[in-house]
Write an enzyme that holds these catalytic residues in place. Structure first.
Site, mmCIF file in Angstrom:
data_model
loop_
_atom_site.group_PDB
_atom_site.id
_atom_site.type_symbol
_atom_site.label_atom_id
_atom_site.label_comp_id
_atom_site.label_asym_id
_atom_site.label_seq_id
_atom_site.Cartn_x
_atom_site.Cartn_y
_atom_site.Cartn_z
ATOM 1 N N CYS A 74 5.851 -0.882 3.842
ATOM 2 C CA CYS A 74 6.319 -1.789 4.899
ATOM 3 C C CYS A 74 5.570 -1.504 6.206
ATOM 4 C CB CYS A 74 7.833 -1.690 5.056
ATOM 5 S SG CYS A 74 8.548 -3.057 5.990
ATOM 6 N N HIS B 204 9.455 -2.882 -0.457
ATOM 7 C CA HIS B 204 10.062 -1.547 -0.587
ATOM 8 C C HIS B 204 10.271 -1.230 -2.065
ATOM 9 C CE1 HIS B 204 11.145 -0.664 3.678
ATOM 10 N NE2 HIS B 204 11.101 -1.979 3.781
ATOM 11 N N GLU C 1 10.825 1.475 -3.522
ATOM 12 C CA GLU C 1 11.783 2.554 -3.786
ATOM 13 C C GLU C 1 13.163 2.022 -4.188
ATOM 14 O OE1 GLU C 1 11.736 1.984 0.788
ATOM 15 O OE2 GLU C 1 10.288 2.027 -0.857
#
Length: 607
Positions: A417, A544, A546
């Site tokens: 990001c 993102h 994750e």
């Protein structure tokens, strides 16, 4: 539908989220379909406008919901996909009731906490519990509900009252309450008294006296509010002594078998095993008449294998996490979990070196030279560099210094990001020669605005106005390293949370000098993935990744970073993106999903 309410006493942050996730995991491993709901008693509509120092990271869901980090635990443990309505706040409930009142739905009646607010809470629970969270679209059979905060908090009283009523509405055989409490350990050294609780760590503590009074008071307060716990889960630093368990049983009106010890362990993967070993499945099966057979069998093999592997790892890999919120590890919970999943997959023990990006800047050298040199020493000693997302100008110059170092030293780098946006800024300054290149978020007057605000963003409103949720990224290059890590697919769907984007009009300047935009959105207008040519691993992603990482399905961008840090990336790519047999999980590993056997490492769903 069966409902399991998880409440907490004595202190907040006691581990209710991990315990709720673990209860769901052991039930799902029995073949049940499980969903989860988190209740946060604060008045905010959602977690989107919080500083990470308030409640930790803001977790983002497929539908763009900005929610509490515990929903990330639910998704990772249970391998499910939740929606924003799985996170209920006081703000959402009051907003819903007030909107009904304005529409005239209450026919002129006085709108009160009881019954209108409490009824709205119960209706929300019953409706959301039936929404499918698995890929097969099957309606859940069990709903685990975690009530945030601590029993006795004034802000959670309407929720406690709602559940007091709810237990009678759905009948006793369909509702049970797990109360998580603290059993502190106290020991005396000379004239000093010490109390300890390390939560989920492997640090052994000196044996001291285990105190039951906080738990007794907490359960008494809960019972006074109309809820009687069926299981009392005691958080403690070491296993509960039998006498302590019997004392809690006697004073809290439960059988000794209903007092469960959840002591500190070396890995969160051991918590489901801990609960299963103490008969939690057997008790819930009997208490809720669950449609499963309780018999000796291999349960949670995958979790045991992960926990065992984590404990026996010898080789270390260190990642420098260069961020703005490094004083609180919960600020980067999903990032750390994604790194752990990937490190486990490559058979290395993870060491995260937290570096406050402001400490890498020249101002720190002048004011606090020791802190400056220590930060640079930690960065230079790491095997790879990670710059996660964030907001605000503080520390951005330090992040660019770290990116510059990783690029010049050929160190593996991943920017997420804001990390990707700053990698573009750094490249523009030091390779293209645009000295004032910056994001308009930090310097609106820059003559080289390489990162700009997205046209649809509404600066008048802060909450829920970013580009949020699952969006598609199309790979534009067949030779992209990240595309190979994703399995050679044409596109991926990942979760986003940003207001600014790389300026597409300047794209050709970067690509001429080797910084390739290998992933773009469906319209080709937004730059989603960058890769630097002739570098061991220099990747930036606007999304993102994750948020979709799972314990045995690590996120490809993080997996690539760990492979590169461990010196295994090139070999992995040369083998057609396959791990060596010693790095894969055994085919005996049971999956957390019903009717599914996970025999080897898999990656997140791409649709």
């Amino acid at each position: 539908m069966k409902y399991i309410l998880v409440t907490g006493g004595v202190i907040s942050g006691i581990g209710k989220g991990i315990i709720a996730s673990s209860v769901g995991t052991i039930l799902k491993s029995c073949g049940l379909h499980v969903t989860a709901i988190k209740i946060d008693p604060y008045i905010n509509i959602d977690a989107g406008t919080f500083s990470p120092y308030e409640h930790g990271e803001v977790f983002v869901l497929d539908d763009g919901g900005e929610v509490d980090l515990d929903l990330g635990n639910y998704e990772r443990f249970l391998d499910i996909r939740l929606t924003k309505d799985n996170n209920l706040t006081t703000g959402k409930i009051y907003q819903s009731v007030i909107n009904k009142e304005r529409r005239g739905d209450y026919l002129g009646k006085t709108v009160q906490v009881v019954p209108h607010i409490t009824d709205a809470i119960q209706e929300w629970m019953m409706k959301q519990a039936r929404i499918s969270v698995d890929d097969d679209g099957v309606e859940p059979q069990v709903c685990v509900i975690e009530l945030g905060g601590t029993v006795g908090d004034i802000e959670s009283m309407p929720f406690i009252e709602a559940f007091r009523q709810f237990q009678f509405k759905v009948k006793r055989e369909n509702f049970c309450n797990i109360h998580v409490s603290l059993v502190p350990q106290v020991w005396h050294t000379g004239e000093q008294t010490h109390v300890t609780l390390n939560f989920l760590t492997s640090e052994p503590n000196t044996t001291g006296e285990q105190k039951t009074k906080p738990t007794q008071n907490s359960v008494r307060e809960l019972r006074g509010l109309g809820l009687s716990p069926d299981l009392i889960m005691c958080r403690c630093s070491s296993p509960l002594e039998t006498s302590v368990k019997e004392k809690i049983s006697m004073f809290c009106h439960v059988e000794p078998t209903q007092v469960i010890c959840v002591h500190d362990v070396s890995s969160v993967y051991r918590v489901p095993l801990l609960l299963e070993d103490q008969g939690v499945v057997s008790y819930l099966c009997q208490r809720l008449s669950l449609p499963i057979e309780v018999r000796p069998r291999k349960m949670l093999t995958k979790w045991k294998e992960m926990a065992d592997r984590s404990a026996r790892l010898l080789e270390h890999v260190s990642i420098a996490l260069v961020g703005k919120y490094t004083k609180l590890a919960d600020s980067y919970t999903s990032v750390i979990k994604a790194l752990e999943h990937s490190a486990l997959a490559v058979n290395h023990k993870l060491e995260v070196k937290y570096i406050d990006s402001a400490d890498l800047e020249a101002a720190t050298l002048q004011d606090e030279p020791v802190k400056y040199h220590e930060a640079w020493q930690r960065l230079c000693s790491a095997h790879a560099v990670l710059v996660p997302g964030g907001f605000g100008v503080r520390g951005t110059e330090g992040k660019m210094h770290a990116i510059n170092w990783a690029r010049k030293q050929n160190k593996p780098f991943l920017g997420v990001c804001l990390g990707m946006q700053l990698a573009v800024c750094e490249f523009a300054r030091n390779v293209l020669g645009w000295e004032d290149a910056n994001s308009t978020e930090f310097n609106p007057e820059s003559t080289h605005p390489v990162v700009i605000e997205m046209p649809e963003h509404n600066p008048g409103e802060m909450g829920g106005t970013m580009r949020l949720g699952k969006r598609r990224t199309i790979f534009k290059s067949s030779t992209s390293v990240l595309r190979k890590l994703y399995g050679g697919v044409e596109y991926v769907d990942e979760r986003h949370r940003h207001r600014f984007e790389v300026n597409p009009e300047l794209k050709h300047h970067f690509e001429r000098r080797g910084l390739q935009f290998v992933g773009q959105d469906v319209e080709g207008e937004r730059m989603e993935v960058i890769e630097l040519e002739d570098h061991c691993y220099f990747v930036g992603v606007q999304y993102h990744p994750e948020f979709t990482s799972r314990p045995i399905k690590p996120s490809p961008p993080y997996f690539g970073l760990l492979l590169a840090a461990a010196g295994k990336l090139q070999g992995y790519l040369n083998k057609g993106c396959r791990l060596s047999p010693r790095d894969t999980y055994s085919d005996r590993s049971g999956s957390s999903s019903p009717e599914e056997d996970m025999s080897e490492l898999k990656f997140p769903s791409l649709s």
